[in-house]
Design a protein around this motif. Structure first.
Motif, mmCIF file in Angstrom:
data_model
loop_
_atom_site.group_PDB
_atom_site.id
_atom_site.type_symbol
_atom_site.label_atom_id
_atom_site.label_comp_id
_atom_site.label_asym_id
_atom_site.label_seq_id
_atom_site.Cartn_x
_atom_site.Cartn_y
_atom_site.Cartn_z
ATOM 1 N N ALA A 82 0.811 -1.219 0.000
ATOM 2 C CA ALA A 82 0.000 0.000 0.000
ATOM 3 C C ALA A 82 0.845 1.270 0.000
ATOM 4 N N VAL A 83 1.978 1.237 0.700
ATOM 5 C CA VAL A 83 2.815 2.449 0.768
ATOM 6 C C VAL A 83 3.387 2.814 -0.601
ATOM 7 N N PRO A 84 4.072 1.877 -1.305
ATOM 8 C CA PRO A 84 4.535 2.250 -2.647
ATOM 9 C C PRO A 84 3.387 2.540 -3.598
ATOM 10 N N MET A 89 0.678 6.132 -6.771
ATOM 11 C CA MET A 89 -0.622 6.616 -7.211
ATOM 12 C C MET A 89 -0.705 8.135 -7.150
ATOM 13 N N ALA A 90 -0.115 8.718 -6.099
ATOM 14 C CA ALA A 90 -0.096 10.179 -6.003
ATOM 15 C C ALA A 90 0.700 10.770 -7.165
ATOM 16 N N ALA A 91 1.870 10.182 -7.429
ATOM 17 C CA ALA A 91 2.678 10.667 -8.551
ATOM 18 C C ALA A 91 1.951 10.460 -9.873
ATOM 19 N N GLU A 92 1.329 9.282 -10.016
ATOM 20 C CA GLU A 92 0.597 8.978 -11.252
ATOM 21 C C GLU A 92 -0.554 9.948 -11.470
ATOM 22 N N LEU A 142 5.557 3.390 -13.458
ATOM 23 C CA LEU A 142 6.246 2.132 -13.722
ATOM 24 C C LEU A 142 7.037 1.579 -12.533
ATOM 25 N N PRO A 143 7.949 2.332 -11.889
ATOM 26 C CA PRO A 143 8.731 1.743 -10.786
ATOM 27 C C PRO A 143 7.870 1.229 -9.632
ATOM 28 N N SER A 144 6.857 2.005 -9.247
ATOM 29 C CA SER A 144 6.020 1.569 -8.123
ATOM 30 C C SER A 144 5.178 0.364 -8.493
ATOM 31 N N SER A 160 9.339 -6.370 3.046
ATOM 32 C CA SER A 160 8.908 -4.992 2.845
ATOM 33 C C SER A 160 9.235 -4.526 1.435
ATOM 34 N N SER A 161 8.569 -3.470 1.041
ATOM 35 C CA SER A 161 8.834 -2.876 -0.267
ATOM 36 C C SER A 161 10.260 -2.346 -0.346
ATOM 37 N N ASP A 162 10.768 -1.815 0.784
ATOM 38 C CA ASP A 162 12.145 -1.306 0.811
ATOM 39 C C ASP A 162 13.148 -2.416 0.506
#
Length: 313
Positions: A82-84, A89-92, A142-144, A160-162
């Motif tokens: 959800a975090v990435p 999503m905000a950037a998109e 794309l990256p997310s 984790s996503s990290d």
């Protein structure tokens, strides 16, 4: 000479409107609010969809997948990635709504062409603008999308996503690993946003014209939900192979998508390209309804409380 002067004046006016600081800030603010609402509303069904797309043998149905995730991994697993996703999503959506609104300011409808008092929208222009918007958004998203897909397919282990980002960057491809499936991303997002923004304009017009008693906020909510469902129904065949290649670690930036598309069509048949459509549509309505409601309410909040327009002063 007067005509040339008028044309030059109109061109300069359009350029100023497109890049006007207040308008750009308003687009960014409203898209961010809408993105947060969209992400946390739709993430559980998105996780279910990804499991069904990448491992249909184990996750064959919505109910069984939902129960399996809850039983084996707990309720928090529905919000894996959800975090990435929220960041992406905000950037998109800053890109998507920013580009789309800028295109509207650059190519406004000619009032003389509107035959209806209600301001009937041009039904061709929003689809073309949506396609351009989708291609721009794909580059940002794309990256997310890659990190999210790899996070969501992990079963049981707490990764984790990290950690996934670090593993990708340390791998043999380095930063290029955050761009795999670029061709698939362009295919899906170009198709999706064409229908997404085009149908939203159509639904809003239909509500204004045929159901004017419906509250404005409910019009935004319903139009956004229906637009999301229409967009995903059209774009779903392009999403399944994209998700598959982005969830793996052996795919290329460009060149893996179309072979995967053909492979899925041969192995699973035409309906294999619609794997996960059920949870996608269940997610699409509330998530995109929340997105558009958040965007439209964000615009009003911005206009009334943050940066008033000259006309409101």
């Amino acid at each position: 000479d007067n005509n040339n002067n008028n044309n030059n004046y109109n061109n300069e006016t359009i350029k100023e409107n497109v890049f006007e600081p207040r308008a750009l800030t308003r687009d960014m603010f409203s898209a961010t609010l809408g993105s947060i609402a969209c992400c946390y509303t739709g993430q559980p069904m998105d996780t279910i969809k990804v499991r069904m797309q990448t491992n249909p043998a184990q996750y064959s149905g919505i109910a069984s997948t939902t129960f399996s995730i809850f039983q084996n991994e707990g309720i928090a697993a529905y919000w894996k990635g959800a975090v990435p996703t929220a960041i992406g999503m905000a950037a998109e959506n800053i890109m998507a709504f920013g580009v789309n609104e800028a295109l509207k300011r650059a190519f406004p409808d000619d009032p003389s062409q509107n035959t209806n008092a209600g301001g009937r929208p041009d039904m061709i222009k929003p689809f073309f603008m949506g396609t351009i918007t989708g291609c721009c958004s794909a580059m940002v998203l794309l990256p997310s999308e890659i990190v999210k897909a790899k996070t969501q397919v992990v079963v049981g282990d707490s990764v984790s996503s990290d950690q996934i980002v670090k593993n990708l960057l340390r791998g043999p491809r380095g930063y290029a690993s955050l761009a795999v499936g670029l061709d698939g991303q362009l295919m899906r997002d170009g198709c999706f946003y064409a229908v997404f923004f085009g149908s939203y304009e159509l639904f809003c017009y239909m509500f204004r014209t045929h159901l004017p008693s419906v509250p404005e906020e409910l019009q935004y909510f319903l139009s956004g939900g229906f637009a999301g469902m229409a967009g995903w129904t059209f774009a779903m065949p392009f999403d399944v192979p994209k998700t598959n290649i982005q969830a793996r670690y052996d795919t290329r930036v460009v060149g893996s998508y179309f072979p995967e598309f053909i492979k899925i069509a041969k192995e699973r048949g035409f309906w294999g390209l619609y794997q996960g459509l059920g949870p996608t549509l269940i997610r699409a309505f509330p998530a995109n309804a929340a997105l558009f409601l958040g965007v439209e309410m964000g615009k009003k909040c911005f206009d009334n409380f943050i940066w008033r327009s000259p006309s409101n002063r």
